[in-house]
Write an enzyme that holds these catalytic residues in place. Structure first.
Site, mmCIF file in Angstrom:
data_model
loop_
_atom_site.group_PDB
_atom_site.id
_atom_site.type_symbol
_atom_site.label_atom_id
_atom_site.label_comp_id
_atom_site.label_asym_id
_atom_site.label_seq_id
_atom_site.Cartn_x
_atom_site.Cartn_y
_atom_site.Cartn_z
ATOM 1 N N ASN A 41 -5.935 4.372 19.113
ATOM 2 C CA ASN A 41 -7.020 5.217 19.637
ATOM 3 C C ASN A 41 -8.201 5.364 18.692
ATOM 4 O O ASN A 41 -9.240 5.901 19.076
ATOM 5 C CB ASN A 41 -6.490 6.622 19.976
ATOM 6 C CG ASN A 41 -5.913 7.326 18.780
ATOM 7 O OD1 ASN A 41 -4.758 7.075 18.427
ATOM 8 N ND2 ASN A 41 -6.675 8.201 18.139
ATOM 9 N N GLY A 45 -7.238 0.164 14.703
ATOM 10 C CA GLY A 45 -6.422 0.015 15.900
ATOM 11 C C GLY A 45 -7.238 -0.025 17.169
ATOM 12 O O GLY A 45 -6.959 -0.815 18.084
ATOM 13 N N TYR A 194 0.068 6.226 -0.620
ATOM 14 C CA TYR A 194 -0.583 5.300 0.309
ATOM 15 C C TYR A 194 -0.349 3.850 -0.106
ATOM 16 O O TYR A 194 0.104 3.018 0.692
ATOM 17 C CB TYR A 194 -2.085 5.574 0.383
ATOM 18 C CG TYR A 194 -2.816 4.520 1.181
ATOM 19 C CD1 TYR A 194 -2.677 4.444 2.554
ATOM 20 C CD2 TYR A 194 -3.611 3.561 0.542
ATOM 21 C CE1 TYR A 194 -3.313 3.452 3.292
ATOM 22 C CE2 TYR A 194 -4.253 2.567 1.268
ATOM 23 C CZ TYR A 194 -4.094 2.516 2.645
ATOM 24 O OH TYR A 194 -4.717 1.521 3.364
#
Length: 328
Positions: A41, A45, A194
């Site tokens: 969304n 992506g 991360y």
């Protein structure tokens, strides 16, 4: 405009169905392919989903927030009226959500490509846990996708020459991982969380491919990274990408070594549809031609992500975290 260029079709597998899939992938055509994108969304992506839909793919947009998914799908259809989209709810940080999504998707005839894109980029400053008690960044970026791939391998196996694409990162070049501490119980920092999660996810793709090749499966796995892609250099789309003026100014000042996320999606799209992806042996990795920006090309992954001993440790960490044994 997204970019793609190929030189031919990989003939290492010779069944008629696989040749037909390769023919569809010629010049980036995705017609007839069913492709799932997690975290579809927003960010990379969204642009990956839009570009694949433009190429004729049926795109399964797997998103945590249904309303945001519907907004993103509406934006894609506004640009591609004939876009073939499906929405499914998926929170990769939750093993329960992953299991529910797998059960829903198993009703499909097949899946051609799974793109493991969803993830946390801005990790919390202090260590947090997922609903399953796992370190949140590792759960979101790696462990959840490990469980998803494990559950969807049979569905991928119903398609000729299916692929799993994981999202790598330039951060894999910049951090020494603590593989003896995969959930960072002793070594947590937001940057370490991360980067280490991306090292694990990228390594997983290459180890998955090695293990798949030792079976009768025709599914393959590879990884791709988007370079240094910023929202402030990305086209504005209501409800999808809406950076403020200050963000636009700051990101534009970094223009010589950054690009928009629309361009950052190019290597991921190429990894999904390039018929020549597996024309040479070894780990397959895509990125921008200029390392941080530019058109898509095959790239050299960080050595830690191709190390077999590290891969074994990373694989076992996921099996321990998820309780799932995969291709042992």
């Amino acid at each position: 405009m997204d970019q793609f260029k190929t030189t031919g079709i990989n003939k290492t597998r010779t069944s008629r169905q696989e040749d037909e899939v390769a023919a569809h992938r010629r010049n980036g055509d995705a017609s007839g392919l069913r492709i799932m994108v997690t975290g579809a969304n927003a960010g990379i992506g969204f642009w990956t989903s839009l570009q694949l839909a433009r190429r004729g793919a049926e795109v399964i947009m797997a998103c945590r927030d249904r309303l945001k998914a519907e907004t993103a799908a509406k934006a894609i259809r506004a640009r591609i009226p004939g876009a073939r989209l499906r929405l499914t709810t998926l929170d990769v940080s939750s093993l329960g959500s992953v299991a529910t999504a797998i059960a829903e998707l198993d009703r499909l005839e097949h899946l051609d490509v799974l793109i493991a894109n969803a993830g946390m980029v801005h990790a919390p400053s202090t260590r947090q846990r997922s609903a399953d008690g796992l370190e949140l960044v590792a759960a979101t970026n790696y462990f959840g996708h490990f469980a998803l791939v494990a559950g969807l391998l049979p569905l991928l196996g119903r398609a000729p020459a299916a692929r799993v694409v994981t999202l790598g990162s330039l951060s894999t070049l910049l951090v020494r991982p603590h593989l003896d501490d995969p959930q960072l119980e002793r070594n947590y920092s937001s940057w370490q969380a991360y980067a280490q999660s991306k090292i694990m996810l990228q390594s997983f793709a290459f180890e998955l491919d090695r293990r798949l090749q030792r079976t009768t499966s025709t599914t393959r796995a590879l990884s791709a990274h988007p370079g240094y892609s910023l929202s402030g250099r990305t086209p504005r789309i209501a409800g999808v990408n809406e950076p403020g003026t200050f963000k636009r100014v700051v990101d534009t000042l970094q223009a010589p070594f950054t690009q928009g996320k629309d361009h950052g999606a190019w290597p991921i799209v190429r990894a999904a549809v390039d018929p020549d992806a597996f024309s040479t042996p070894g780990p397959v990795f895509y990125g921008p031609r200029g390392l941080v920006k530019g058109g898509p090309c095959k790239a050299t992954p960080a050595s830690i992500t191709t190390d077999s001993a590290a891969a074994e440790s990373i694989w076992k960490a996921a099996e321990s975290a998820t309780g799932i044994s995969l291709l042992g």
